[in-house]
Design a protein around this motif. Structure first.
Motif, PDB file in Angstrom:
ATOM      1  N   CYS A  13      11.973   3.762   7.563  1.00 41.71           N
ATOM      2  CA  CYS A  13      12.415   2.396   7.283  1.00 41.71           C
ATOM      3  C   CYS A  13      13.232   1.876   8.463  1.00 41.71           C
ATOM      4  CB  CYS A  13      13.257   2.382   6.008  1.00 41.71           C
ATOM      5  SG  CYS A  13      13.914   0.754   5.594  1.00 41.71           S
ATOM      6  N   PRO A  14      12.875   0.697   9.002  1.00 46.30           N
ATOM      7  CA  PRO A  14      13.630   0.148  10.122  1.00 46.30           C
ATOM      8  C   PRO A  14      15.031  -0.330   9.731  1.00 46.30           C
ATOM      9  CG  PRO A  14      11.977  -1.423   9.413  1.00 46.30           C
ATOM     10  CD  PRO A  14      11.751  -0.168   8.619  1.00 46.30           C
ATOM     11  N   ALA A  15      15.281  -0.508   8.436  1.00 45.71           N
ATOM     12  CA  ALA A  15      16.587  -0.990   7.985  1.00 45.71           C
ATOM     13  C   ALA A  15      17.586   0.146   7.764  1.00 45.71           C
ATOM     14  CB  ALA A  15      16.435  -1.796   6.701  1.00 45.71           C
ATOM     15  N   CYS A  16      17.152   1.223   7.094  1.00 45.75           N
ATOM     16  CA  CYS A  16      18.103   2.283   6.729  1.00 45.75           C
ATOM     17  C   CYS A  16      17.763   3.657   7.308  1.00 45.75           C
ATOM     18  CB  CYS A  16      18.223   2.376   5.214  1.00 45.75           C
ATOM     19  SG  CYS A  16      16.757   3.088   4.412  1.00 45.75           S
ATOM     20  N   GLY A  17      16.564   3.808   7.856  1.00 49.28           N
ATOM     21  CA  GLY A  17      16.183   5.085   8.456  1.00 49.28           C
ATOM     22  C   GLY A  17      15.616   6.094   7.474  1.00 49.28           C
ATOM     23  N   ALA A  18      15.440   5.704   6.208  1.00 45.48           N
ATOM     24  CA  ALA A  18      14.893   6.624   5.204  1.00 45.48           C
ATOM     25  C   ALA A  18      13.412   6.866   5.457  1.00 45.48           C
ATOM     26  CB  ALA A  18      15.088   6.042   3.803  1.00 45.48           C
ATOM     27  N   ALA A  19      12.975   8.084   5.194  1.00 38.08           N
ATOM     28  CA  ALA A  19      11.553   8.427   5.289  1.00 38.08           C
ATOM     29  C   ALA A  19      10.898   8.122   3.953  1.00 38.08           C
ATOM     30  CB  ALA A  19      11.390   9.899   5.637  1.00 38.08           C
ATOM     31  N   PHE A  20       9.682   7.581   4.000  1.00 41.80           N
ATOM     32  CA  PHE A  20       8.942   7.280   2.776  1.00 41.80           C
ATOM     33  C   PHE A  20       7.458   7.330   3.084  1.00 41.80           C
ATOM     34  CE2 PHE A  20       9.451   3.336   4.970  1.00 41.80           C
ATOM     35  CZ  PHE A  20       8.290   2.626   4.747  1.00 41.80           C
ATOM     36  N   THR A  21       6.646   7.330   2.039  1.00 44.56           N
ATOM     37  CA  THR A  21       5.198   7.398   2.201  1.00 44.56           C
ATOM     38  C   THR A  21       4.562   6.055   1.884  1.00 44.56           C
ATOM     39  OG1 THR A  21       5.191   9.719   1.577  1.00 44.56           O
ATOM     40  CG2 THR A  21       3.099   8.565   1.405  1.00 44.56           C
ATOM     41  N   CYS A  22       3.711   5.593   2.776  1.00 48.68           N
ATOM     42  CA  CYS A  22       2.921   4.390   2.549  1.00 48.68           C
ATOM     43  C   CYS A  22       1.668   4.823   1.800  1.00 48.68           C
ATOM     44  CB  CYS A  22       2.545   3.750   3.883  1.00 48.68           C
ATOM     45  SG  CYS A  22       1.298   2.460   3.728  1.00 48.68           S
ATOM     46  N   GLY A  23       1.420   4.220   0.662  1.00 53.50           N
ATOM     47  CA  GLY A  23       0.254   4.584  -0.138  1.00 53.50           C
ATOM     48  C   GLY A  23      -1.060   4.386   0.595  1.00 53.50           C
ATOM     49  N   MET A  24      -1.166   3.319   1.364  1.00 55.39           N
ATOM     50  CA  MET A  24      -2.405   3.049   2.104  1.00 55.39           C
ATOM     51  C   MET A  24      -2.637   4.130   3.164  1.00 55.39           C
ATOM     52  SD  MET A  24      -3.591   0.444   0.575  1.00 55.39           S
ATOM     53  CE  MET A  24      -4.898  -0.100   1.643  1.00 55.39           C
ATOM     54  N   GLU A  25      -1.571   4.513   3.878  1.00 53.23           N
ATOM     55  CA  GLU A  25      -1.701   5.555   4.889  1.00 53.23           C
ATOM     56  C   GLU A  25      -1.967   6.915   4.260  1.00 53.23           C
ATOM     57  OE1 GLU A  25       1.595   5.468   7.570  1.00 53.23           O
ATOM     58  OE2 GLU A  25       1.061   3.486   8.333  1.00 53.23           O
ATOM     59  N   GLY A  27      -3.937   7.333   1.849  1.00 47.48           N
ATOM     60  CA  GLY A  27      -5.303   7.344   1.348  1.00 47.48           C
ATOM     61  C   GLY A  27      -5.467   6.808  -0.054  1.00 47.48           C
ATOM     62  N   LEU A  28      -4.409   6.222  -0.617  1.00 44.15           N
ATOM     63  CA  LEU A  28      -4.507   5.641  -1.945  1.00 44.15           C
ATOM     64  C   LEU A  28      -5.176   4.270  -1.864  1.00 44.15           C
ATOM     65  CD1 LEU A  28      -0.919   6.484  -3.227  1.00 44.15           C
ATOM     66  CD2 LEU A  28      -3.033   7.765  -3.627  1.00 44.15           C
ATOM     67  N   ALA A  29      -5.695   3.802  -2.960  1.00 45.63           N
ATOM     68  CA  ALA A  29      -6.339   2.491  -2.984  1.00 45.63           C
ATOM     69  C   ALA A  29      -5.327   1.370  -2.820  1.00 45.63           C
ATOM     70  CB  ALA A  29      -7.103   2.311  -4.291  1.00 45.63           C
ATOM     71  N   GLU A  30      -4.083   1.628  -3.207  1.00 48.18           N
ATOM     72  CA  GLU A  30      -3.042   0.612  -3.167  1.00 48.18           C
ATOM     73  C   GLU A  30      -1.702   1.279  -2.895  1.00 48.18           C
ATOM     74  OE1 GLU A  30      -3.358  -2.888  -5.968  1.00 48.18           O
ATOM     75  OE2 GLU A  30      -1.681  -1.774  -6.840  1.00 48.18           O
ATOM     76  N   CYS A  31      -0.828   0.601  -2.181  1.00 45.31           N
ATOM     77  CA  CYS A  31       0.497   1.134  -1.895  1.00 45.31           C
ATOM     78  C   CYS A  31       1.468   0.768  -3.017  1.00 45.31           C
ATOM     79  CB  CYS A  31       1.004   0.572  -0.558  1.00 45.31           C
ATOM     80  SG  CYS A  31       2.579   1.312  -0.038  1.00 45.31           S
ATOM     81  N   TRP A  32       2.563   1.480  -3.102  1.00 39.78           N
ATOM     82  CA  TRP A  32       3.605   1.200  -4.092  1.00 39.78           C
ATOM     83  C   TRP A  32       4.111  -0.236  -3.950  1.00 39.78           C
ATOM     84  CZ3 TRP A  32       7.958  -0.410  -1.733  1.00 39.78           C
ATOM     85  CH2 TRP A  32       8.157  -0.014  -0.416  1.00 39.78           C
ATOM     86  N   CYS A  33       4.103  -0.771  -2.730  1.00 32.57           N
ATOM     87  CA  CYS A  33       4.649  -2.113  -2.503  1.00 32.57           C
ATOM     88  C   CYS A  33       3.779  -3.199  -3.124  1.00 32.57           C
ATOM     89  CB  CYS A  33       4.852  -2.371  -1.018  1.00 32.57           C
ATOM     90  SG  CYS A  33       3.338  -2.437  -0.058  1.00 32.57           S
ATOM     91  N   ALA A  34       2.527  -2.906  -3.429  1.00 32.19           N
ATOM     92  CA  ALA A  34       1.634  -3.906  -4.023  1.00 32.19           C
ATOM     93  C   ALA A  34       2.083  -4.291  -5.428  1.00 32.19           C
ATOM     94  CB  ALA A  34       0.206  -3.381  -4.052  1.00 32.19           C
ATOM     95  N   SER A  35       2.906  -3.460  -6.057  1.00 31.07           N
ATOM     96  CA  SER A  35       3.389  -3.772  -7.404  1.00 31.07           C
ATOM     97  C   SER A  35       4.619  -4.681  -7.377  1.00 31.07           C
ATOM     98  CB  SER A  35       3.722  -2.483  -8.154  1.00 31.07           C
ATOM     99  OG  SER A  35       4.824  -1.836  -7.552  1.00 31.07           O
ATOM    100  N   LEU A  36       5.147  -4.953  -6.179  1.00 32.39           N
ATOM    101  CA  LEU A  36       6.316  -5.817  -6.043  1.00 32.39           C
ATOM    102  C   LEU A  36       5.874  -7.246  -5.740  1.00 32.39           C
ATOM    103  CD1 LEU A  36       8.530  -3.434  -3.883  1.00 32.39           C
ATOM    104  CD2 LEU A  36       8.660  -3.835  -6.339  1.00 32.39           C
ATOM    105  N   PRO A  37       6.730  -8.222  -6.037  1.00 26.96           N
ATOM    106  CA  PRO A  37       6.366  -9.616  -5.749  1.00 26.96           C
ATOM    107  C   PRO A  37       6.136  -9.818  -4.251  1.00 26.96           C
ATOM    108  CG  PRO A  37       8.363  -9.505  -7.085  1.00 26.96           C
ATOM    109  CD  PRO A  37       8.042  -8.112  -6.668  1.00 26.96           C
TER     110      PRO A  37
END
Length: 68
Positions: A13-25, A27-37
């Protein structure tokens, strides 16, 4: 540290430096962020530099609040 083949891609994350997984990267059909507005556009300069779930939620909440 090398990434294992069965381990999903990790983003930082460029804001806080936390590591996280992008769903698209990962290999999922949709990322977790797609459920947010879809309040924030991802500028081209930030492609591959998404916010972590906590920071994205904070930014969406701040953007969604009426001025005042």
């Amino acid at each position: 540290m090398e990434q294992q083949k069965d381990e999903p891609a990790r983003n930082i994350c460029p804001a806080c430096g936390a590591a996280f997984t992008c769903g698209m990267e990962a290999g999922l059909a949709e990322c977790w962020c797609a459920s947010l507005p879809p309040v924030l556009a991802v500028p081209e300069a930030h492609v591959g530099r998404c916010y972590c779930p906590a920071c994205l939620r904070q930014r969406i909440e701040a953007k969604s609040m009426p001025p005042g």
